[in-house]
Structures are given as structure tokens and as C-alpha cells.
Write an enzyme that holds these catalytic residues in place. Sequence first.
Site, PDB file in Angstrom:
ATOM      1  NE  ARG A  97      -1.136  -0.145   2.661  1.00 20.91           N
ATOM      2  CZ  ARG A  97      -0.157   0.718   2.924  1.00 20.91           C
ATOM      3  NH1 ARG A  97       0.314   0.844   4.155  1.00 20.91           N
ATOM      4  NH2 ARG A  97       0.356   1.469   1.965  1.00 20.91           N
ATOM      5  CG  ASP A 157      10.201  -0.247   1.014  1.00 20.61           C
ATOM      6  OD1 ASP A 157      10.001   0.426   2.046  1.00 20.61           O
ATOM      7  OD2 ASP A 157       9.368  -1.055   0.556  1.00 20.61           O
ATOM      8  CB  CYS A 191       7.664   3.995  -0.561  1.00 16.25           C
ATOM      9  SG  CYS A 191       8.069   2.582   0.484  1.00 16.25           S
ATOM     10  NE  ARG A 211       1.167   6.750  -2.440  1.00 14.99           N
ATOM     11  CZ  ARG A 211       1.042   5.858  -1.454  1.00 14.99           C
ATOM     12  NH1 ARG A 211       2.051   5.661  -0.638  1.00 14.99           N
ATOM     13  NH2 ARG A 211      -0.054   5.130  -1.311  1.00 14.99           N
TER      14      ARG A 211
HETATM   15  N1  NVA Z   1       7.479  -2.663   1.454  1.00 11.36           N
HETATM   16  C1  NVA Z   1       6.790  -1.980   2.504  1.00 11.36           C
HETATM   17  C2  NVA Z   1       6.141  -0.749   1.966  1.00 11.36           C
HETATM   18  C3  NVA Z   1       5.426   0.091   2.986  1.00 11.36           C
HETATM   19  C4  NVA Z   1       4.755   1.276   2.376  1.00 11.36           C
HETATM   20  C5  NVA Z   1       5.767  -2.899   3.143  1.00 11.36           C
HETATM   21  O1  NVA Z   1       5.122  -3.671   2.425  1.00 11.36           O
HETATM   22  O2  NVA Z   1       5.630  -2.871   4.378  1.00 11.36           O
HETATM   23  N1   CP Z   2       4.430   4.569   1.339  1.00 15.96           N
HETATM   24  C1   CP Z   2       3.307   4.138   1.947  1.00 15.96           C
HETATM   25  O1   CP Z   2       2.475   3.434   1.361  1.00 15.96           O
HETATM   26  O2   CP Z   2       3.169   4.578   3.234  1.00 15.96           O
HETATM   27  P1   CP Z   2       2.082   4.095   4.286  1.00 15.96           P
HETATM   28  O3   CP Z   2       2.394   2.668   4.631  1.00 15.96           O
HETATM   29  O4   CP Z   2       2.257   5.027   5.438  1.00 15.96           O
HETATM   30  O5   CP Z   2       0.723   4.200   3.667  1.00 15.96           O
END
Ligand code: NVA
Ligand code: CP
Length: 303
Positions: free
Chosen positions: A103, A221, A261, A289
Amino acid sequence: MKKDFISILDISRAELEGILAEAEKLKRQKKAGVAHELLAGKTLAMIFEKASTRTHISFEVGMNELGGHALFLNARDMQIWRGEEIRDTARAASRYVSAIMIRAYKHSTIEEFAEYATIPVINGLSDLEHPCQLLADIMTMKEHFGSISDLNVAWVGDGNNVCNSLILSTVLTGYDVTVATPKGYEPEETIVKKARSLGGHVKLVRKPEAAVKDADVIITDTWISMGDDKEREVRLKVFEQYTVDAPLLRLASKGARVLHCLPAHRGQEISDEVMEGGQSLVWDEAENRLHAQKALLVWLLKK
Ligand code: NVA
Ligand code: CP
């Protein structure tokens, strides 16, 4: 050649169907208490530059249920945070583990990892895409509606990473996607062009009402994604008219369902009433998920 999962379009339509079928099977087996240790002896490294609840838990539990092991690595505790090159980290890590989930802030970080790693690399969210989220979302829509190719899917809010992956997913699923964003917050133009050039049906509109009319699924979102925190005050103002609430939901198809999400911000992109209401599928979506990513791991790692 090794396989990666950095964009939702890194898999074909047939591969998506295979992964979803495996995910449904693993879900059924889990509910029946049937063990499925398909990845015994395998290790997944999970590198996080940003916070996570669902991605972290679902990948870790998923590897555990598959008989493997997951290693949580906070990027801030790694040498990359002190300047070690990504290509060096990727090659060293490839000698220890079976796959890497990352991530990252920048999509290019994940692409560079994948270029130098000799093992599968999974995008656990970047500024451009969140493909693992889409696997779960598609699974959830399929579970609820049976067939998904004729669905009208509406996106309301920020044209962000999840929205980009949703747009690309039209190529694999056949559903129509209509995106409503304020001016200046549209999804990536290159993504929209790519989806359209590959036969995806994508419409961009301004008003949430225009997007949700006749929609079977409404997806939203956060207005402030990780990395956008400095724009908080501006964004709260810009998105004011983009809350998925009960009056908006009434404009959609009768049996419409809502996805998010998570994490959700009640009173901002979604009302508490919709989030907790009978048309919300957010908890099934969160659960999926786990099943979808287990199937993805099996697809990437099983010989
Ligand atoms: N669009 C959000 C999704 C979190 C799972 C972000 O990037 O923070
Ligand atoms: N939806 C999602 O990716 O959640 P987290 O940021 O908690 O991993």
C-alpha cells in the site's frame, strides 16, 4: 513469467471469473468449517506506507487460513524510509518471501517494486487504483444480483483510486458505470479513455441525481483520501452536495444496493441512515475482501 496484480486490468475476464469462483468456494468452505491450506509454507510480505484496517486484517487472516504466513511491515520501519532504493528492497525481499502486497502513496512505487521483484506484487492501494477493493465489490454485486453484466452502477463523490478501478472494471464485467463528481474532481482521464477504448461503458456527469437515476448499485467513498488531508476544508465544502442519503437513494432503482469500501464518514459521503439501512451491503463487501484476496493469492501463488 510471474504474475502481478497492480491494476484490476492485470487480469482477463476469464481470470476474473476463475478468481471469483474460487473465492465463492473458499467462502463456502470457511462457513462449513472445511480447511483449505492451499498455500502451506508460503509467506506474504505486506508493506504499508499508509494506514489500513481491512486490507491488513484480510490479507493476514487470509494467508493464515490458507496455511501460509503474512509479515506486516510498516514502511516507516524499513530502510526504504531512510532512502534505500525500491529496486534493492524488491530484489532482497524476493529472496525471502513468496509474494509482496504494498500500500503506497505513489502508484509508481508499486510499479517499480513489480519491475524488480521476482515474485508476484499486489497493489494494496495506491493514489491511482485499489484493485483488491474491486475484486470484493464485484464479488458482492454478483452474490447479491446473480448476474452483473446488465447492472447500472453509479459512483457519487470523489473521482479517486477506488473510482478509477471501478471504471476499469467495466471492461471485465460489462456493467455500465456513471460517475458524478464536482468539477475538478473527475477520475483520471487516462483511465476513462483506457476503459472506453477497451469497450467499457463509462459516463461522467456532474449531478449525483443524474448518476443514481435507474442505478442498481450506488458506490461512494471518502471525500478526503489518505494523502489529501491538507485539502480537508476545501473538500468538505466542494463535496457538500454529494452525500449518499435516503432522498438520493430513493431516485435509484427499487432494489438498489449501496457499497462503500470503508472507512466511512457518516454525514459526509454517506448518511448514517443509508449506511445502517436495509439497502447497504457494506459488511458483506468488507467480508468479501477476505475471500476474494484469498482466491487472488491462490491464483498468484499456486503452482
Ligand atoms: N480512497 C480511499 C480509500 C481507502 C480504503 C483512500 O485512498 O484513502
Ligand atoms: N477498504 C480498505 O481498503 O480499507 P482499509 O483502508 O481499512 O484497508
